[in-house]
Design an enzyme around this catalytic site. Sequence first.
Site, PDB file in Angstrom:
ATOM      1  N   HIS A 153      -6.262 -17.985   3.481  1.00  0.00           N
ATOM      2  CA  HIS A 153      -5.872 -16.856   3.918  1.00  0.00           C
ATOM      3  C   HIS A 153      -5.175 -15.955   3.003  1.00  0.00           C
ATOM      4  CE1 HIS A 153      -5.875 -13.912   7.107  1.00  0.00           C
ATOM      5  NE2 HIS A 153      -4.644 -13.882   7.307  1.00  0.00           N
ATOM      6  N   GLU A 185       1.277 -21.283   4.950  1.00  0.00           N
ATOM      7  CA  GLU A 185      -0.225 -21.653   4.840  1.00  0.00           C
ATOM      8  C   GLU A 185      -0.146 -22.869   3.850  1.00  0.00           C
ATOM      9  OE1 GLU A 185      -4.611 -20.331   3.948  1.00  0.00           O
ATOM     10  OE2 GLU A 185      -3.133 -19.122   3.460  1.00  0.00           O
ATOM     11  N   LYS A 206      -8.204 -12.348  -1.609  1.00  0.00           N
ATOM     12  CA  LYS A 206      -7.694 -10.967  -1.459  1.00  0.00           C
ATOM     13  C   LYS A 206      -6.792 -10.438  -2.673  1.00  0.00           C
ATOM     14  CE  LYS A 206      -6.995 -12.081   3.525  1.00  0.00           C
ATOM     15  NZ  LYS A 206      -7.443 -13.358   3.692  1.00  0.00           N
ATOM     16  N   PHE A 216      -3.170 -11.992  14.207  1.00  0.00           N
ATOM     17  CA  PHE A 216      -1.928 -11.551  15.394  1.00  0.00           C
ATOM     18  C   PHE A 216      -2.220 -12.231  16.529  1.00  0.00           C
ATOM     19  CE2 PHE A 216      -0.712  -7.099  13.584  1.00  0.00           C
ATOM     20  CZ  PHE A 216      -0.300  -7.803  12.710  1.00  0.00           C
ATOM     21  N   HIS A 243      -6.798  -7.051   1.878  1.00  0.00           N
ATOM     22  CA  HIS A 243      -6.885  -7.495   2.997  1.00  0.00           C
ATOM     23  C   HIS A 243      -7.966  -6.860   3.916  1.00  0.00           C
ATOM     24  CE1 HIS A 243      -6.620 -10.121   6.638  1.00  0.00           C
ATOM     25  NE2 HIS A 243      -5.211 -10.089   6.715  1.00  0.00           N
ATOM     26  N   CYS A 265      -7.178 -10.752  12.272  1.00  0.00           N
ATOM     27  CA  CYS A 265      -7.776 -11.075  10.922  1.00  0.00           C
ATOM     28  C   CYS A 265      -8.601 -12.462  11.067  1.00  0.00           C
ATOM     29  CB  CYS A 265      -6.612 -11.276   9.949  1.00  0.00           C
ATOM     30  SG  CYS A 265      -5.740  -9.405   9.785  1.00  0.00           S
TER      31      CYS A 265
END
Length: 493
Positions: free
Chosen positions: A384, A395, A415, A479, A420, A244
């Site tokens: 994010h 975050e 989002k 990831f 997402h 992502c």
Amino acid sequence: MAGIAGTCPLGALLRNSVSENNGKISVVHYEGLRLQQRMQMPSPSQYISASSSAAPRCRTIKAMASPTVGAPKREKDPKKRVVITGMGLVSVFGSDVDAFYNKLLEGESGISLIDRFDASNFSVRFGGQIRDFSSEGYIDGKNDRRLDNCWRYCIVAGKRALDDANLGKQVLDTQMDKTRIGVLVGSGMGGITAFSNGVEALVQKGYKKITPFFIPYSITNMGSALLAIDTGLMGPNYSISTACATANYCFCAAANHIRKGEADIMVVGGTEAAIMPSGLGGFIACRALSHRNEDPKKASRPWDKDRDGFVMGEGSGVLVMESLESATKRGAKIIAEYLGGAITCDAHHMTDPRADGLGVSSCISKSLEDAGVSPEEVNYVNAHATSTLAGDLAEVNAIKKVFKDTSELKMNATKSMIGHGLGAAGGLEAIATIKAITTGWLHPSINLDNLEASVTIDTVPNVKKKHEVNVGISNSFGFGGHNSVVVFAPFRP
């Protein structure tokens, strides 16, 4: 997919347990992943003396990015200043940038029940599915029928960005040096439908029934390749795949090609089309998704106490990044300026973030150093914020480490309305960030009814706000501990 404490969807759900058993270590990622088998690794005693103590779960790292000292200096060389001259997208709100942002400003949710395939037996049956997509005028019919949606979205978004930059076919063919224009559009998962169909053909009918397009339309570099083949652009061309964080990694790399003089213009962003059976089923297996089947439009709710996972989205977001010298020479419309960016790695865990948040906070700091910006100059963050339990807070905590005074800082979550977009998320959110700069309006973070007490930054809850953006940053994490932050600002000659 994200990399900070569940900023990446799984990060909020997975925990790493390590237990010694007969001289081996069994690594299990759980509290969200059910692994049928445990991965066996040699015992540390084979490499470390018996007197050594076990390594702490999150290693202490003494070296870190130096804080910006004194007044930062921004780039002044027009060959190295990078500006945005075009934007294009494919989204749940259509393929027009202004219409997309207007929907965001209205606080409209694009999340709905999935009907692209029969999802009635899935435990999650909704997502940010793109409907009524048309490639007419951008892809010829024969190729359009063969292509995975991932590449269809990429080509349309890329060509729309070129058109927006006044770099349509006639201009490219007659006025531009195509060897000085590159393409860098990444994807987190690539042509996953093409891949799934190829595997299904192999299993059900044998290898002779696999289409020759199986491999080409599956691999992640094909978006950049097809867009270049279609437009004749011969500059730097490849893809980056960092889950992502993909699109932001592409922006950073593209800017470096321009700054180093390897290209004058880069067509750059991210694309993804994973709303299909194996994509949806895979994330369900990870227990990463919200299960609000009864009310999909309220499922994505970053920073809300009642959030229960992220919502899958899809699409493509592409920018035309160009040296100021090139843009000035051809009289291009300059939309905004890319000041800088940074990438870091948590170097900690496949899905979990570092407990100390160093990877994310240092990435933000490094991006500001690259941009020549002090933390005090930043007054907007496109977060994010995936709507995962731990990730959203992690975050925020990292942001607080960098920005000591957040009283003037605004932070929102795109989002919450589009879901997402995985590898496309950073591209779509970069466009939202730039539109915030050019319009002076921040879109709301919707479904924010019960804010987490520790979130003390203004999240623009539920209703848009007028806000003059001085400097804005856009965060993306993936990831593998991949962290990426890019910095945009109004263009000032």
